[in-house]
Design a protein around this motif. Structure first.
Motif, mmCIF file in Angstrom:
data_model
loop_
_atom_site.group_PDB
_atom_site.id
_atom_site.type_symbol
_atom_site.label_atom_id
_atom_site.label_comp_id
_atom_site.label_asym_id
_atom_site.label_seq_id
_atom_site.Cartn_x
_atom_site.Cartn_y
_atom_site.Cartn_z
ATOM 1 N N ASP A 129 36.341 91.488 -41.497
ATOM 2 C CA ASP A 129 36.446 92.882 -41.082
ATOM 3 C C ASP A 129 35.146 93.387 -40.459
ATOM 4 O OD1 ASP A 129 39.082 93.024 -41.812
ATOM 5 O OD2 ASP A 129 38.699 93.875 -43.789
ATOM 6 N N SER A 153 35.494 92.460 -36.905
ATOM 7 C CA SER A 153 36.428 93.343 -36.201
ATOM 8 C C SER A 153 35.767 94.671 -35.850
ATOM 9 C CB SER A 153 37.663 93.590 -37.069
ATOM 10 O OG SER A 153 38.381 92.383 -37.287
ATOM 11 N N VAL A 154 34.973 95.213 -36.772
ATOM 12 C CA VAL A 154 34.244 96.456 -36.494
ATOM 13 C C VAL A 154 33.285 96.252 -35.331
ATOM 14 C CG1 VAL A 154 32.502 98.046 -37.393
ATOM 15 C CG2 VAL A 154 34.461 97.412 -38.816
ATOM 16 N N THR A 172 25.461 98.674 -37.092
ATOM 17 C CA THR A 172 26.638 99.337 -36.560
ATOM 18 C C THR A 172 27.265 100.134 -37.694
ATOM 19 O OG1 THR A 172 28.654 99.106 -35.253
ATOM 20 C CG2 THR A 172 28.276 97.436 -36.959
ATOM 21 N N CYS A 174 31.121 102.100 -39.385
ATOM 22 C CA CYS A 174 32.538 102.398 -39.370
ATOM 23 C C CYS A 174 32.780 103.518 -40.371
ATOM 24 C CB CYS A 174 33.395 101.176 -39.681
ATOM 25 S SG CYS A 174 33.106 100.428 -41.296
ATOM 26 N N TRP A 207 33.905 106.042 -34.202
ATOM 27 C CA TRP A 207 33.608 104.808 -34.916
ATOM 28 C C TRP A 207 34.903 104.174 -35.411
ATOM 29 C CZ3 TRP A 207 28.784 103.233 -34.368
ATOM 30 C CH2 TRP A 207 27.766 104.171 -34.199
ATOM 31 N N PRO A 208 34.946 102.870 -35.564
ATOM 32 C CA PRO A 208 36.145 102.229 -36.124
ATOM 33 C C PRO A 208 36.461 102.775 -37.513
ATOM 34 C CG PRO A 208 34.629 100.600 -35.217
ATOM 35 C CD PRO A 208 33.896 101.898 -35.224
#
Length: 215
Positions: free
Chosen positions: A38, A41-42, A64, A66, A91-92
């Motif tokens: 995950d 993926s982010v 980064t 999320c 953001w995701p």
């Protein structure tokens, strides 16, 4: 100096670092592969980047975010923003695996009903470090901080409420989780330069996932 003197808390299980602060050894190990999937993926949506501090220093750790908001740095200071300054997009979303782990870890450490709205993901290469600091940019200062270590080991420093307090050192391994809140919510903490090495799931990287409640 012996290894026992350098590193505190080498035993398995949960260890109290200070009032309101716990080291949960191996707590995330069983779900580490899912967490790393995950993270990737982010990063596809919000790529890792090296932020520049207000003082003009480029951080050695790539970051980064999320969640509903993400932590950023700019000339006027540090802040949380609902959109990624690099892409202009939101953001995701916080992956389900992240939210579940954060809530379970917080509850284990004595902080039930933790509902993080921000997740900062740090990527360390050998030599990367994070200087001693306090997490003070959150409006909600009653919720704990939940920090997950994956990949290469690192030496985590955990001190007191004053920068002059000498921090203790703890070796964090793949799957270890640190939770701090309550009386220790504003404890100074940091990471010493990560040593070169190899981990079968991350190669020569350390990944740190930190959950916070901002609003």
């Amino acid at each position: 100096m012996s290894m026992g003197d350098l590193f505190s808390g080498m035993t398995q299980g949960n260890e109290q670092l200070a009032p309101g602060a716990w080291l949960l050894r191996g707590f995330a190990r069983d779900v580490a592969t899912i967490l790393l999937r995950d993270v990737a993926s982010v990063a596809e949506i919000a790529p890792f980047r090296h932020l520049v501090t207000p003082g003009g220093y480029t951080m050695s750790v790539a970051m980064t975010n999320c969640g509903r908001v993400g932590w950023t740095s700019e000339a006027r200071g540090y802040r949380y923003a609902s959109t990624d300054p690099g892409t202009g997009r939101q953001w995701p979303d916080l992956p389900d695996s992240f939210a579940d782990l954060a809530r379970r870890a917080a509850e284990t450490a004595g902080f039930p009903d933790f509902d993080p709205d921000a997740c900062l993901i740090n990527r360390y290469v050998p030599g990367s470090r994070l200087s001693l600091h306090q997490d003070r940019d959150e409006n909600d200062r009653t919720a704990p901080i939940v920090s997950v270590s994956l990949g290469l080991p690192a030496v985590f420093q955990f001190g007191g409420l004053s920068r002059t307090d000498r921090p203790a050192r703890y070796r964090l391994e793949h799957g270890d989780v640190v939770v701090w809140g309550g009386p220790s919510r504003f404890a100074y903490h940091g990471v010493l330069p990560v040593a070169d090495g190899y981990h079968p799931e991350t190669g020569n990287l350390r990944i740190n996932i930190t959950f916070r409640k901002v609003f």
